[in-house]
Design a protein around this motif. Sequence first.
Motif, PDB file in Angstrom:
ATOM      1  N   SER A 108       0.887  -1.167   0.000  1.00 52.31           N
ATOM      2  CA  SER A 108       0.000   0.000   0.000  1.00 52.31           C
ATOM      3  C   SER A 108       0.917   1.207   0.000  1.00 52.31           C
ATOM      4  O   SER A 108       1.493   1.572   1.025  1.00 52.31           O
ATOM      5  CB  SER A 108      -0.910  -0.005   1.239  1.00 52.31           C
ATOM      6  OG  SER A 108      -1.729   1.146   1.221  1.00 52.31           O
ATOM      7  N   GLN A 109       1.093   1.792  -1.162  1.00 51.92           N
ATOM      8  CA  GLN A 109       2.132   2.797  -1.363  1.00 51.92           C
ATOM      9  C   GLN A 109       1.521   4.098  -1.871  1.00 51.92           C
ATOM     10  O   GLN A 109       0.853   4.109  -2.897  1.00 51.92           O
ATOM     11  CB  GLN A 109       3.107   2.230  -2.411  1.00 51.92           C
ATOM     12  CG  GLN A 109       4.158   3.170  -2.907  1.00 51.92           C
ATOM     13  CD  GLN A 109       5.248   3.368  -1.858  1.00 51.92           C
ATOM     14  OE1 GLN A 109       5.740   2.405  -1.291  1.00 51.92           O
ATOM     15  NE2 GLN A 109       5.601   4.614  -1.603  1.00 51.92           N
ATOM     16  N   LYS A 110       1.768   5.184  -1.140  1.00 48.15           N
ATOM     17  CA  LYS A 110       1.246   6.483  -1.601  1.00 48.15           C
ATOM     18  C   LYS A 110       1.934   6.843  -2.920  1.00 48.15           C
ATOM     19  O   LYS A 110       3.160   6.759  -3.025  1.00 48.15           O
ATOM     20  CB  LYS A 110       1.529   7.535  -0.527  1.00 48.15           C
ATOM     21  CG  LYS A 110       0.933   8.896  -0.818  1.00 48.15           C
ATOM     22  CD  LYS A 110       1.076   9.795   0.420  1.00 48.15           C
ATOM     23  CE  LYS A 110       0.419  11.139   0.248  1.00 48.15           C
ATOM     24  NZ  LYS A 110       1.322  12.207  -0.182  1.00 48.15           N
ATOM     25  N   THR A 162       0.918   9.791  -4.740  1.00 45.26           N
ATOM     26  CA  THR A 162       0.885  11.238  -4.984  1.00 45.26           C
ATOM     27  C   THR A 162       2.074  11.849  -4.238  1.00 45.26           C
ATOM     28  O   THR A 162       2.576  11.280  -3.258  1.00 45.26           O
ATOM     29  CB  THR A 162      -0.433  11.854  -4.477  1.00 45.26           C
ATOM     30  OG1 THR A 162      -0.807  11.204  -3.261  1.00 45.26           O
ATOM     31  CG2 THR A 162      -1.550  11.698  -5.489  1.00 45.26           C
ATOM     32  N   ARG A 215       4.566  14.546  -2.059  1.00 40.42           N
ATOM     33  CA  ARG A 215       4.483  15.033  -0.672  1.00 40.42           C
ATOM     34  C   ARG A 215       3.614  16.284  -0.562  1.00 40.42           C
ATOM     35  O   ARG A 215       2.923  16.490   0.414  1.00 40.42           O
ATOM     36  CB  ARG A 215       5.897  15.326  -0.171  1.00 40.42           C
ATOM     37  CG  ARG A 215       5.970  15.494   1.328  1.00 40.42           C
ATOM     38  CD  ARG A 215       7.318  15.981   1.759  1.00 40.42           C
ATOM     39  NE  ARG A 215       8.399  15.216   1.092  1.00 40.42           N
ATOM     40  CZ  ARG A 215       9.671  15.591   1.093  1.00 40.42           C
ATOM     41  NH1 ARG A 215      10.035  16.686   1.704  1.00 40.42           N
ATOM     42  NH2 ARG A 215      10.589  14.875   0.496  1.00 40.42           N
ATOM     43  N   LYS A 226      -3.898  15.560  -2.301  1.00 39.94           N
ATOM     44  CA  LYS A 226      -4.592  14.266  -2.233  1.00 39.94           C
ATOM     45  C   LYS A 226      -3.657  13.156  -1.793  1.00 39.94           C
ATOM     46  O   LYS A 226      -2.465  13.203  -2.052  1.00 39.94           O
ATOM     47  CB  LYS A 226      -5.133  13.895  -3.623  1.00 39.94           C
ATOM     48  CG  LYS A 226      -6.129  14.874  -4.185  1.00 39.94           C
ATOM     49  CD  LYS A 226      -6.521  14.413  -5.567  1.00 39.94           C
ATOM     50  CE  LYS A 226      -7.495  15.382  -6.212  1.00 39.94           C
ATOM     51  NZ  LYS A 226      -7.864  14.947  -7.570  1.00 39.94           N
ATOM     52  N   HIS A 227      -4.254  12.148  -1.157  1.00 43.92           N
ATOM     53  CA  HIS A 227      -3.494  10.948  -0.808  1.00 43.92           C
ATOM     54  C   HIS A 227      -4.076   9.819  -1.650  1.00 43.92           C
ATOM     55  O   HIS A 227      -5.185   9.365  -1.414  1.00 43.92           O
ATOM     56  CB  HIS A 227      -3.666  10.658   0.697  1.00 43.92           C
ATOM     57  CG  HIS A 227      -2.943   9.436   1.177  1.00 43.92           C
ATOM     58  ND1 HIS A 227      -2.141   9.430   2.283  1.00 43.92           N
ATOM     59  CD2 HIS A 227      -2.895   8.164   0.704  1.00 43.92           C
ATOM     60  CE1 HIS A 227      -1.627   8.216   2.473  1.00 43.92           C
ATOM     61  NE2 HIS A 227      -2.091   7.435   1.525  1.00 43.92           N
ATOM     62  N   ALA A 261      -3.187   5.967  -3.101  1.00 40.95           N
ATOM     63  CA  ALA A 261      -2.251   4.861  -2.885  1.00 40.95           C
ATOM     64  C   ALA A 261      -2.393   3.809  -3.975  1.00 40.95           C
ATOM     65  O   ALA A 261      -3.496   3.547  -4.468  1.00 40.95           O
ATOM     66  CB  ALA A 261      -2.490   4.213  -1.527  1.00 40.95           C
ATOM     67  N   SER A 313     -11.287   3.317   2.378  1.00 41.70           N
ATOM     68  CA  SER A 313     -10.040   3.937   1.896  1.00 41.70           C
ATOM     69  C   SER A 313      -9.086   4.159   3.069  1.00 41.70           C
ATOM     70  O   SER A 313      -7.871   3.986   2.932  1.00 41.70           O
ATOM     71  CB  SER A 313     -10.324   5.240   1.147  1.00 41.70           C
ATOM     72  OG  SER A 313     -10.915   6.198   1.990  1.00 41.70           O
ATOM     73  N   THR A 345      -5.407   2.371   3.176  1.00 41.66           N
ATOM     74  CA  THR A 345      -4.230   3.237   3.029  1.00 41.66           C
ATOM     75  C   THR A 345      -3.589   3.619   4.362  1.00 41.66           C
ATOM     76  O   THR A 345      -2.422   3.972   4.394  1.00 41.66           O
ATOM     77  CB  THR A 345      -4.585   4.547   2.286  1.00 41.66           C
ATOM     78  OG1 THR A 345      -5.534   5.272   3.075  1.00 41.66           O
ATOM     79  CG2 THR A 345      -5.171   4.292   0.920  1.00 41.66           C
ATOM     80  N   GLU A 346      -4.352   3.544   5.468  1.00 41.69           N
ATOM     81  CA  GLU A 346      -3.797   4.020   6.741  1.00 41.69           C
ATOM     82  C   GLU A 346      -3.710   2.933   7.820  1.00 41.69           C
ATOM     83  O   GLU A 346      -2.761   2.880   8.581  1.00 41.69           O
ATOM     84  CB  GLU A 346      -4.673   5.150   7.299  1.00 41.69           C
ATOM     85  CG  GLU A 346      -4.675   6.404   6.470  1.00 41.69           C
ATOM     86  CD  GLU A 346      -5.585   7.486   7.056  1.00 41.69           C
ATOM     87  OE1 GLU A 346      -5.226   8.662   6.973  1.00 41.69           O
ATOM     88  OE2 GLU A 346      -6.665   7.147   7.600  1.00 41.69           O
ATOM     89  N   ASP A 364       0.605  14.937  -8.884  1.00 43.23           N
ATOM     90  CA  ASP A 364      -0.604  14.098  -9.033  1.00 43.23           C
ATOM     91  C   ASP A 364      -0.674  13.274 -10.320  1.00 43.23           C
ATOM     92  O   ASP A 364      -1.744  12.767 -10.651  1.00 43.23           O
ATOM     93  CB  ASP A 364      -1.853  14.998  -8.980  1.00 43.23           C
ATOM     94  CG  ASP A 364      -1.892  15.867  -7.747  1.00 43.23           C
ATOM     95  OD1 ASP A 364      -1.930  15.308  -6.642  1.00 43.23           O
ATOM     96  OD2 ASP A 364      -1.864  17.106  -7.887  1.00 43.23           O
TER      97      ASP A 364
END
Length: 619
Positions: free
Chosen positions: A258-260, A262, A264, A268-269, A271, A442, A446-447, A515
Motif C-alpha cells: 500500500s504505497q502512496k 501522490t 508530498r 490528495k493521498h 495509494a 479507503s 491506506t492508513e 498528481d
Amino acid sequence: MGEMTVMLSEQQNQNQNQSQTVLDANQLTSLQLTIGSYSPLQLAWASGYLAAKSENSSIALLPTGSTHAEESIVEATLTILYASQTGNAKGVAKQLSDKASAAGIKVSLKNIADFKPKSLKAETHLIIVASTNGEGEPPDDALGFHEFLFSKKASKLPDLNYSVLALGDSSYEFFCQTGKDFDERLQALGAKQVTPRLDCDVDYDEDANTWSLAIVEKLTDELTQDTSVANVVNLAVAVTEASQYSKQTPLTAELLVSQKITGRDSAKHVAHVEIDLTDSGLTYQPGDALGVWFENSNELVDELLSTLNLPAQEQVTLKLAGKEATVTLEEALIKHLEITQTAPAFIEFWANLSNSADLLALVKDKNAARVFAGEHQVIDVIKQAQSTTQVTAQQFVDSLRKITPRLYSIASSQAEVDEEVHLTVGLVSYEKGAAKRSGGASGFLTERLAEGETVKVFVEHNDNFRLPNNNETPIIMIGPGTGVAPFRAFMQEREANDASGDNWMFFGDQTFTQDFLYQVEWQNYLKSGLLTKMDVAFSRDQSEKVYVQHRIKEQAKDVYAWLERGAHLYICGDGDRMAKDVHQTLIDVISEQGQLSTEQAEQYLKELRINKRYQKDVY
Ligand SMILES: Cc1cc2nc3c(=O)[nH]c(=O)nc-3n(C[C@H](O)[C@H](O)[C@H](O)COP(=O)(O)O)c2cc1C
C-alpha cells in the motif's frame, strides 16, 4: 447464466440426437433422492464434485433420451431479468434464480440486454431485478428494454404475471426509479403483479432475501409440474458460481503493498495497492471491480462511544447473514455497522431524538440531506446536534445501516500481474474542527491495514466495462484522478495481447508534479508506441482551470474521427461532475463535427451506449 440455460437446452437436443450414455430413469430417481435434502450450497458443492469427476459436467448431468426433458423446457418458465450496472442486481437475481431452481421451478436467468423485448408477449412469469443509475436512469444494459417498453411498439401483456425488485440508494432524489418505471409500465400494459415491488436501499441483502423467498413460495405450485429436470439443469449452472468467492463468502487475502503515489505536496493521498491472490483461484478481467470489506477504526468507535456515553461491552442484537446474533456494541460498530457514511434515515432518527431544528429542517429537503450526509459522518451529526435524551445501545445500532463493501476498479491485468490484483485507492479525508475523518474502506486500505495483514475481498464482474473483442478496434479512455485505474489494466491487457488497435488516454488531476498517477508507466507506453496519444489536463498548473473535457474539446476533430472509425469510448472516475461535463462535451463535439443537432448528437451517443461502444464506470 441466461446464456448457460440456452446452452444447456441446445446440449439436450444434441444429446437426444447423439444418444450419449447418461443417467437412466432409475439413476435419476436415486440422484433426486440423494440430493433432495441438500441446501443450495451443498448442491453447488456436490455439483462441483461431480463435475470434477466428469469430463464435461453439463452434458453428463443432464437426463437424456427422454422427450420429457425437452417438454419441460417449453413448459411454464420463470424468466428472471437483471438490469445491473455494477453487479448488485445481478447478484440478487442469481440468488433468486437459485432459490427458484431449488424449489423445482424452471428458470431462465438473463441479463436484460440479452432479452428481446418483443418476446415479452410470449412470457407468462417474469421477475425483473433492476438497479437505478445516473440521476434516476436505467443501467446501460437496460436502456434498450426501457426505451422499448415506453414506446408505442410495446404491446399489451394480459397474460404476463410479473414482479419487480428494485435496487437503489435512498439518498438519491430518484430512488429506485428504474424499478418503479418497469413496474408502472408493465402494469399499464395489463400485466398482473404477483407481489408488490420491493424498493431496496444500499443494505439490501436481508430485504431482498425475504422478498425472494416469499415470491418463490408463491410461484412454486403454479410453476412446478416436474421438478426433476429443473433441479438437474440448474445443478450444472451452479457449478460455475460455487467455485468463486463472493460478496457473502469473500477471500481472505494478504495486502502486499500500500504505497502512496501522490507527491508530498499533493492535496490528495492516493495509494497504489497490491493484494495477493496466490492459490485462491480468484480471477478477474480488465474492467472488473474488487469488492473490499473493511473494519471501522478503533479510534473512531471509541470517540463515538464516549460521545454517546455508551459502554463498549454492552450486548446488542443484530441480524447477521439472516440470523439474530448477539455481539458487543463495540464489535457491532467496528465490524458490522456503517459509521463513516451517513444514511438520510440516520439523520432523520437523530433529528427526532435531538429535536434539533437544523436537522429537522434538513430532513424535509431530500437533496440537501444527501449533500449534508455526504459531508458528515455519523459522529459529526451527533456532535453537531447533541441530544439531551440518552440513546440506548440497541436504539443506536438499529438506526445504522449494515456495513457494505466498497468496490474499487481493478488497476491490473492478470496477463501482467498473474495472481495479484492492483487498486488505485484515493483516501477520502477531511477535517472537522480538530478531528481528522477518513473514509471507511479507503482509510482501512491506506492508513490502518499494514502490509502482510489480511483483507476480505471478492471480484465483482462488470460486463459493462470491457475492452473491445477485436484487438484492432481503437479505444479512447477518459480517466482523470483515480479514474485512471481500469485504463492501467486495459493497457496491460492490450500489451499482453499484442493488440494493434490505437489507444488514446485523457488524464487529468491537480498538478503535473504531484498528481500524475503512474506517470512513468504512461510515458513508457507512449515511448513503446502502445499508447498512440495522451492528453493531460492539470487544473492547478496555470491560472485558469483546465480539465479533461477542455482537452477533448480541443481535440474535437480527432475525437470524432476516431469515433467514426469505430473507436470504443470509456469514462471512469467522478460521476457527480466530471462524467457529466465530459458527456456534455462529447455531445458538443459530435454535434459540431458531425453537423448534427443536439438531439441527434444525443442519439448518436445513446446508440454508442446501446452498442456497448460508450461505457462508463463512475462513482
Ligand atoms: C453513478 C451512480 C448513480 C446512481 N443513481 C441512483 C439513482 O438515481 N437512484 C437510486 O435509487 N440509486 C442510484 N444509485 C445507486 C444504485 O442503484 C445502487 O448502488 C444499486 O445497488 C446498484 O446496483 P447494481 O450494482 O446492480 O447496478 C446510483 C449509483 C451510482 C454508482
